[in-house]
Design an enzyme around this catalytic site. Structure first.
Site, PDB file in Angstrom:
ATOM      1  N   THR A  25     -11.685  45.992   5.903  1.00 49.19           N
ATOM      2  CA  THR A  25     -12.933  46.651   6.290  1.00 49.19           C
ATOM      3  C   THR A  25     -12.700  47.536   7.502  1.00 49.19           C
ATOM      4  O   THR A  25     -11.829  47.268   8.336  1.00 49.19           O
ATOM      5  CB  THR A  25     -14.024  45.646   6.693  1.00 49.19           C
ATOM      6  N   ASP A  26     -13.514  48.582   7.612  1.00 46.22           N
ATOM      7  CA  ASP A  26     -13.703  49.151   8.936  1.00 46.22           C
ATOM      8  C   ASP A  26     -14.448  48.100   9.744  1.00 46.22           C
ATOM      9  O   ASP A  26     -15.091  47.203   9.206  1.00 46.22           O
ATOM     10  CB  ASP A  26     -14.481  50.460   8.862  1.00 46.22           C
TER      11      ASP A  26
END
Length: 741
Positions: free
Chosen positions: A259-260
């Site tokens: 994920t960011d």
């Protein structure tokens, strides 16, 4: 005893007591090591691999001696150490690094071999700092010049970005450090980045926004970072079609999806829709935290474990996730042959300097004022805050702490001792995130008057201005609010030009900017955030030590309204807010309560020069443009055949001659046009480029191979299609005069 010695002892003891397990056998295949390790792990240990255990650390398997993964921000350098679980800097004295030029600068070199050198040097610095995963490069397409994060990307064209991202990844991963290509996909604006839903055609996805990511996968990238935004009703970090069907299915990606920071929003979607490692939840990814949450509260931590134990989540999917993370660990932290890193070496500084000088784009050189002959000028005045400002600071997650930073003013004063004076001309505040600057207009007026007064007494003015990495400029989390230069620079440049006709304007930015003053100045250089050796890079070109060879990786329009994304009203940028929010609202998360904005990519495939050409809206300086201190002549292009059939290739050749008096490098650009197609196509599309360095009078033959793939377009009903018909092959030169067909 140090940590390394303790680790060696513990692993040796473990191997002896466990009968030499395969996962510790560095001569075994990675797949065998993964299978062996996975078979020894509990469900809890598998889940522990899938989420953060620190701000930039994800879990390992302590019982089996398997370390976690250390990650670092920075496609342009290794970020300074961050505290364990907040966004404050740790204050180390051993984390100063080399700042390499921003990726817009790399794109402007049009040089894949330099991209590989860049990746290799960055990987060596990451190794020295103990990092396993570098969070970059970024290959999101420049759709609007207002996107605050464009400086981290590689311009507006998918072919150019794709040809550079592969060598960058290969160089970086040759050191045993993973690249993490980002942000997949459509992170083309920072405004509302955590909530905005993108409406886009499949054709635009496959022709414009996917190709560079696909090239990264083809190059063997080991990890991919998801984007904050949504598409098809789901966030990109846990999006079934995007991650499972396309990335891991159609493209065969065998690495890890990360994920960011703060990009996960739902346990069930994260569990099933292709996410492998969750980082930074309950944060905006840059500055804020939410109180009362621990790492075990992450979506892929205890909530996921509860679903698994209740039978609501599939253990086979868990095994796939854990296997991917183990493979990444064995590729990096437990690689068979660990290399030795290096930091701030002369070689790294040389790489940074060469990338910087080769990236500079000469836009205008009326009267051949450049290169500067200091004998012609008694007093040289440098003006502009960017001549002294540390442009490695600010910008968000790409902010860097450097060991050395050579400013343009320092480099020019070293080059011409005693001849160079300085006037600031304008002032700017310190880097701030998500806050507007409060600059005193009276102070700006005084600085402008002082600079203009000095310019009247000077024989030559070198103006070094542009953008910086403060909020609402080239900065993560905010978009620009104006196409014009900040701090009243446009007025300053006009008054300086009136005071001293011998003026060179150097614009340092990661984005196109308005240049309404372009006709009033004799010389313009488009520069970038050039890194540690940036001042020397600029001085090399201004002095003629290096002949400029950069080409624009994006179009510079006359005005913002000439850009496709700004031609359809707010629905196309920044989007239109709806009345309700979707998704689970978590305090401090990137989901913004009350908003569920939608942005419609109305320009479809006509991004950048495709829009300008097809709509016959001229750019002030077009994509691929860049002058030189020498001149080049092209022969008429030659085709090896007049017809190409499926499964066959043809060759296009052109002779290029340096007709000037100095050595120079030229980027030969090949474009394909399809005048008659069942679906509308752009006037031309870049399908090949090669850079050649030539001595005065030297000729080189540049050859391109054209396959049916270069003639294809994406038909949502059929996939990639190369239709029968006539195509036009066009060769472009340094003046973007695409008349050789």
């Amino acid at each position: 005893m140090n940590k390394l010695a303790l680790s060696i002892i513990s692993l040796t003891t473990l191997a002896a007591s466990a009968g030499n397990p395969v996962y510790l056998d560095t001569k075994a295949s990675i797949d065998d090591r993964v299978a062996d390790a996975l078979g020894r792990m509990t469900m809890e240990e598998k889940v522990n691999l899938l989420h953060a255990q620190g701000k930039f650390y994800s879990g390992g398997v302590p019982r089996l001696g398997i370390p976690g993964l250390w990650m670092s921000d920075g496609p342009h350098g290794v970020r300074a150490e961050i505290n364990w679980n907040d966004w404050g800097y740790a204050g180390w004295t051993t984390d100063s690094i080399t700042a390499f030029p921003a990726l817009t600068a790399l794109a402007a070199t049009w040089n894949p071999s330099l991209a590989q050198e860049y990746g290799r040097a960055l990987g060596e610095e990451a190794l020295y700092r103990g990092k396993n995963v570098m969070l970059g490069p970024g290959v999101n397409i420049l759709r609007t010049p207002l996107n605050g994060r464009n400086f981290e990307y590689m311009g507006e064209d998918p072919y150019l970005a794709g040809e550079l991202v592969g060598p960058y990844i290969e160089g970086l991963q040759s050191t045993g450090t993973a690249a993490c290509v980002k942000h997949f996909a459509l992170n083309n604006q920072e405004k509302w980045r955590g909530t905005v839903e993108v409406k886009i055609s499949d054709r635009a996805l496959y022709e414009i926004y996917f190709p560079a990511f696909k090239k990264a996968v083809d190059a063997g990238v080991w990890s991919v970072m998801g984007a904050y935004n949504k598409i098809w009703g789901q966030h990109c970090c846990h999006n079934d079609r995007l991650l499972n069907q396309i990335l891991k299915g159609d493209w065969g990606f065998d690495g890890v999806v990360i994920t960011d920071w703060g990009g996960a929003h739902d346990t069930r979607e994260a569990a099933t829709n292709g996410l492998d490692i969750e980082m930074g939840s309950y944060t905006n990814g840059l500055t804020t935290e939410a109180d009362g949450f621990s790492f075990n509260d992450y979506y892929l931590a205890d909530p996921y474990l509860a679903l698994l134990k209740s039978g609501e989540a599939d253990e086979a999917t868990l095994n796939d996730k854990a296997s991917r993370v183990l493979k990444l660990i064995f590729r990096t932290a437990m690689a068979p042959e660990k290399q030795v890193g290096a930091l701030c070496t002369p070689k790294h500084y040389d790489v940074a300097r060469r990338i910087g000088s080769e990236s500079l784009v000469l836009l205008k050189n009326q009267g051949n004022i450049l290169p500067i002959d200091p004998a012609k000028y008694g007093k040289i005045l440098v003006v502009g805050n960017n001549a002294t400002r540390a442009l490695n600071e600010g910008g968000g997650s790409s902010e860097l702490k450097v060991k050395d930073m050579i400013s343009p003013l320092q480099a020019l004063q070293e080059l011409w001792p005693g001849k160079v004076e300085y006037a600031e001309g304008y002032t700017s505040g310190r880097p701030l995130y998500e806050q507007h600057e409060n600059i005193d207009t009276a102070a700006l007026a005084q600085l402008r008057q002082e600079a203009v007064a000095k310019a009247k007494e000077a024989d030559l003015v070198i103006y070094v201005g542009g953008l910086n990495k403060n909020a609402y400029q080239d900065c993560e989390s905010t978009d620009r609010e104006s196409f014009n230069l900040p701090y009243q620079q446009d007025l300053l440049i006009e008054q300086l030009a009136a005071a001293c006709p011998n003026i060179v304007v150097v614009n340092l930015s990661g984005n196109p900017v308005a240049m309404d003053w372009a006709d009033r100045v004799p010389a313009i250089i488009q520069g970038w955030y050039l890194g540690s050796m940036g001042g020397y890079s600029l001085a090399d070109v201004i002095s003629g030590k290096v002949n400029p060879s950069g080409k624009l990786p994006f179009s510079i329009p006359y005005k913002l309204e000439d850009v496709g994304a700004h031609s359809f009203g707010e629905k196309a940028y920044p989007g239109v807010e709806s009345a309700t929010a979707s998704g689970t609202l978590i305090p401090g998360s990137v989901v913004e309560a009350g908003n569920n904005p939608v942005v419609d990519y109305c320009e479809d495939i006509l991004v950048g020069y495709r829009w300008h050409d097809t709509k016959k809206i001229p750019a002030r300086y077009p994509f691929g443009y860049g002058l030189s201190y020498t001149t080049f002549d092209y022969s008429k292009p030659r085709l090896s055949a007049k017809q190409i059939t499926q499964g066959e290739n043809l060759t296009v050749e052109v002779d290029v001659t340096n007709t000037g008096n100095v050595v120079g490098a030229e980027t030969v650009q090949l474009y394909i046009s399809d005048p008659k197609s069942s679906l509308p196509r752009p006037i031309k599309e870049l399908k090949g480029f090669k850079k050649v360095s030539l001595q005065p009078g030297e000729t080189a033959t540049v050859a391109f191979t054209v396959t049916p793939a270069e003639l294809s377009f994406y038909d949502p009903a059929k996939g990639w299609v190369a239709e029968p018909g006539k195509f036009i092959v066009t060769i472009g030169n340094q003046k973007a005069d695409f008349t050789l067909k």
